[in-house]
Design an enzyme around this catalytic site. Structure first.
Site, PDB file in Angstrom:
ATOM      1  N   LYS A  11       0.845  -1.209   0.000  1.00 54.97           N
ATOM      2  CA  LYS A  11       0.000   0.000   0.000  1.00 54.97           C
ATOM      3  C   LYS A  11       0.873   1.250   0.000  1.00 54.97           C
ATOM      4  O   LYS A  11       2.058   1.219   0.409  1.00 54.97           O
ATOM      5  CB  LYS A  11      -0.958   0.025   1.200  1.00 54.97           C
ATOM      6  CG  LYS A  11      -0.302   0.061   2.590  1.00 54.97           C
ATOM      7  CD  LYS A  11       0.101   1.453   3.062  1.00 54.97           C
ATOM      8  CE  LYS A  11       0.881   1.415   4.366  1.00 54.97           C
ATOM      9  NZ  LYS A  11       1.670   2.581   4.678  1.00 54.97           N
ATOM     10  N   PRO A  96       9.765  -4.148  -0.732  1.00 52.96           N
ATOM     11  CA  PRO A  96      10.928  -3.873   0.111  1.00 52.96           C
ATOM     12  C   PRO A  96      10.567  -3.816   1.599  1.00 52.96           C
ATOM     13  O   PRO A  96       9.464  -3.403   1.962  1.00 52.96           O
ATOM     14  CB  PRO A  96      11.438  -2.516  -0.404  1.00 52.96           C
ATOM     15  CG  PRO A  96      10.450  -2.016  -1.375  1.00 52.96           C
ATOM     16  CD  PRO A  96       9.517  -3.122  -1.738  1.00 52.96           C
ATOM     17  N   ILE A  97      11.538  -4.250   2.422  1.00 54.66           N
ATOM     18  CA  ILE A  97      11.308  -4.373   3.875  1.00 54.66           C
ATOM     19  C   ILE A  97      11.580  -3.036   4.567  1.00 54.66           C
ATOM     20  O   ILE A  97      12.507  -2.317   4.186  1.00 54.66           O
ATOM     21  CB  ILE A  97      12.248  -5.468   4.444  1.00 54.66           C
ATOM     22  CG1 ILE A  97      11.920  -6.818   3.782  1.00 54.66           C
ATOM     23  CG2 ILE A  97      12.147  -5.578   5.960  1.00 54.66           C
ATOM     24  CD1 ILE A  97      12.997  -7.878   3.957  1.00 54.66           C
ATOM     25  N   ALA A 102       3.830  -1.345   4.028  1.00 53.50           N
ATOM     26  CA  ALA A 102       3.036  -2.375   4.724  1.00 53.50           C
ATOM     27  C   ALA A 102       3.324  -3.782   4.215  1.00 53.50           C
ATOM     28  O   ALA A 102       2.428  -4.629   4.175  1.00 53.50           O
ATOM     29  CB  ALA A 102       1.536  -2.071   4.624  1.00 53.50           C
ATOM     30  N   ASP A 138      -2.118  -1.900  10.275  1.00 47.73           N
ATOM     31  CA  ASP A 138      -2.394  -1.814   8.829  1.00 47.73           C
ATOM     32  C   ASP A 138      -2.934  -3.115   8.240  1.00 47.73           C
ATOM     33  O   ASP A 138      -3.191  -3.196   7.037  1.00 47.73           O
ATOM     34  CB  ASP A 138      -1.094  -1.494   8.056  1.00 47.73           C
ATOM     35  CG  ASP A 138      -0.599  -0.084   8.313  1.00 47.73           C
ATOM     36  OD1 ASP A 138      -1.395   0.750   8.791  1.00 47.73           O
ATOM     37  OD2 ASP A 138       0.586   0.176   8.026  1.00 47.73           O
TER      38      ASP A 138
HETATM   39  O1  C5P Z   1       0.478  -1.476  14.681  1.00 48.22           O
HETATM   40  P1  C5P Z   1       1.873  -1.513  14.165  1.00 48.22           P
HETATM   41  O2  C5P Z   1       2.623  -2.729  14.613  1.00 48.22           O
HETATM   42  O3  C5P Z   1       1.957  -1.309  12.696  1.00 48.22           O
HETATM   43  O4  C5P Z   1       2.587  -0.269  14.810  1.00 48.22           O
HETATM   44  C1  C5P Z   1       3.982  -0.144  14.903  1.00 48.22           C
HETATM   45  C2  C5P Z   1       4.325   1.007  15.810  1.00 48.22           C
HETATM   46  O5  C5P Z   1       4.012   2.249  15.171  1.00 48.22           O
HETATM   47  C3  C5P Z   1       3.572   1.044  17.114  1.00 48.22           C
HETATM   48  O6  C5P Z   1       4.203   0.254  18.078  1.00 48.22           O
HETATM   49  C4  C5P Z   1       3.612   2.519  17.463  1.00 48.22           C
HETATM   50  O7  C5P Z   1       4.875   2.868  17.996  1.00 48.22           O
HETATM   51  C5  C5P Z   1       3.504   3.184  16.108  1.00 48.22           C
HETATM   52  N1  C5P Z   1       2.101   3.521  15.748  1.00 48.22           N
HETATM   53  C6  C5P Z   1       1.452   4.555  16.402  1.00 48.22           C
HETATM   54  N2  C5P Z   1       0.159   4.833  16.078  1.00 48.22           N
HETATM   55  C7  C5P Z   1      -0.481   4.128  15.119  1.00 48.22           C
HETATM   56  C8  C5P Z   1       0.163   3.084  14.442  1.00 48.22           C
HETATM   57  C9  C5P Z   1       1.467   2.806  14.793  1.00 48.22           C
HETATM   58  O8  C5P Z   1       2.024   5.228  17.270  1.00 48.22           O
HETATM   59  N3  C5P Z   1      -1.742   4.445  14.822  1.00 48.22           N
END
Ligand code: C5P
Length: 309
Positions: A11, A96-97, A102, A138
């Site tokens: 995405k 890519p990582i 996502a 995501d």
């Molecule tokens: O949910 P996900 O694992 O993708 O989130 C990774 C990190 O990104 C979370 O631990 C947080 O630090 C940050 N994040 C955030 N607010 C969001 C999504 C992600 O602060 N809505």
């Protein structure tokens, strides 16, 4: 023998607005996310020992408990009390990582959908979404894909039906750089936290503004788009290759908007159609390579993860 192939599209963010901080420590967001046709492939095979195993063609990626594919499969096993369920999963990595595309979330969504079919669990997309939201912000988007308004942590989806769009992107990333999402949000909080909105009613005003934004309604038409990514300035100020990518993309003639995706470092420029984007990339690819940047030409897609066979 391969039993199942699941395609997992990446995405981009057409809009990423940080509204404030939530009681759970995550950020309250208002986003427009869009699937693109750059896809990982998840192959699911029978595992003769009825255990779970994962391999990947990209050796830089961990394949242990840390991997979202393994965590997704284990969540299904734990939550549904499954016994004797095994699978061998092979990941062919194209996204890519650590790029803000996502990739890991798409793989997790593909695992949930693939194992639901492989293990004949009979879960609906809505039921899979509950597991998706538990695994990451995501992943719900990646399950459904297309063009969606995403609120909350990113997991509250409101689909935007836009029909076919011919828009395409040139995507750029420095292969030597990846950005940690927690770092990007915590840096944003350090710099902008004093300006966060606090009340739910204030969040809702911003959500409503995005729902009603002209450009979101007419998205897909070939005109300039007011792309926005609040994380862009904090990431670009610490990442020279993001500044370079944004600069180079902004200089490409006929682009309809340029932005960083997610927490970066990948950046993209939108073009009216795939042929335009492809011929521009053909002209500029060696120049991009010479400054160390990888590049792709991708179409937008209205599909999320799909079982191909
Ligand atoms: O949910 P996900 O694992 O993708 O989130 C990774 C990190 O990104 C979370 O631990 C947080 O630090 C940050 N994040 C955030 N607010 C969001 C999504 C992600 O602060 N809505």
């Amino acid at each position: 023998m391969k039993e199942l192939l699941v395609l997992a599209p990446a995405k981009i963010n057409l809009h990423l607005e940080v509204l404030g901080l939530r009681p759970d420590g995550f950020h309250e967001l208002a986003m427009v996310m869009q699937s693109i046709d750059l896809m990982d492939q998840i192959e699911i095979y029978k595992n003769e020992q009825d255990i779970l195993s994962l391999t990947c063609d990209d050796k830089s990626l961990r394949t242990d408990q840390d991997n979202l594919i393994v965590r997704s499969a284990q969540l299904l096993i734990r939550k549904l009390g499954l016994q004797g369920c095994g699978a061998h999963i092979n990941l062919k990595k194209k996204i890519p990582i650590g790029a803000g595309l996502a990739g890991g979330s798409a793989d997790a969504a593909a695992t949930l959908m693939g194992l639901n079919a492989f293990w004949k669990l009979g879960l609906s997309i809505e039921e899979l979404e509950v597991f998706a939201a538990e695994l990451g912000s995501d992943i719900s988007f990646c399950l459904k894909g297309g063009t969606q308004l995403c609120f909350g942590r990113g997991e509250r989806l409101e689909p935007k039906v836009i029909g076919h769009s011919s828009l395409a992107i040139i995507l750029i990333k420095d292969p030597k750089v990846s950005v940690s999402t927690p770092w990007a949000y915590s840096r944003f909080r350090d710099l902008e936290g004093n300006r966060y909105l606090r009340e739910e009613s204030e969040f809702e005003i911003r959500r409503e503004a995005l729902r009603k934004a002209d450009w979101v309604d007419s998205f897909g038409e070939k005109r300039l788009l007011p792309l926005r990514n609040d994380l862009q300035h904090v990431v670009s100020s610490a990442t020279p290759s993001v500044r370079l990518a944004l600069d180079l993309l902004g200089g490409l003639p006929g682009n309809l908007g340029v932005a960083m995706s997610g927490s970066g470092p990948s950046c993209f420029a939108l073009f009216p159609d795939f042929d335009t984007a492809q011929s521009l990339l053909f002209t500029h690819q060696s120049r991009l390579k010479a400054v160390g940047l990888n590049s792709w030409c991708c179409a937008l897609t209205q599909k999320g993860v799909q079982i191909a066979k």
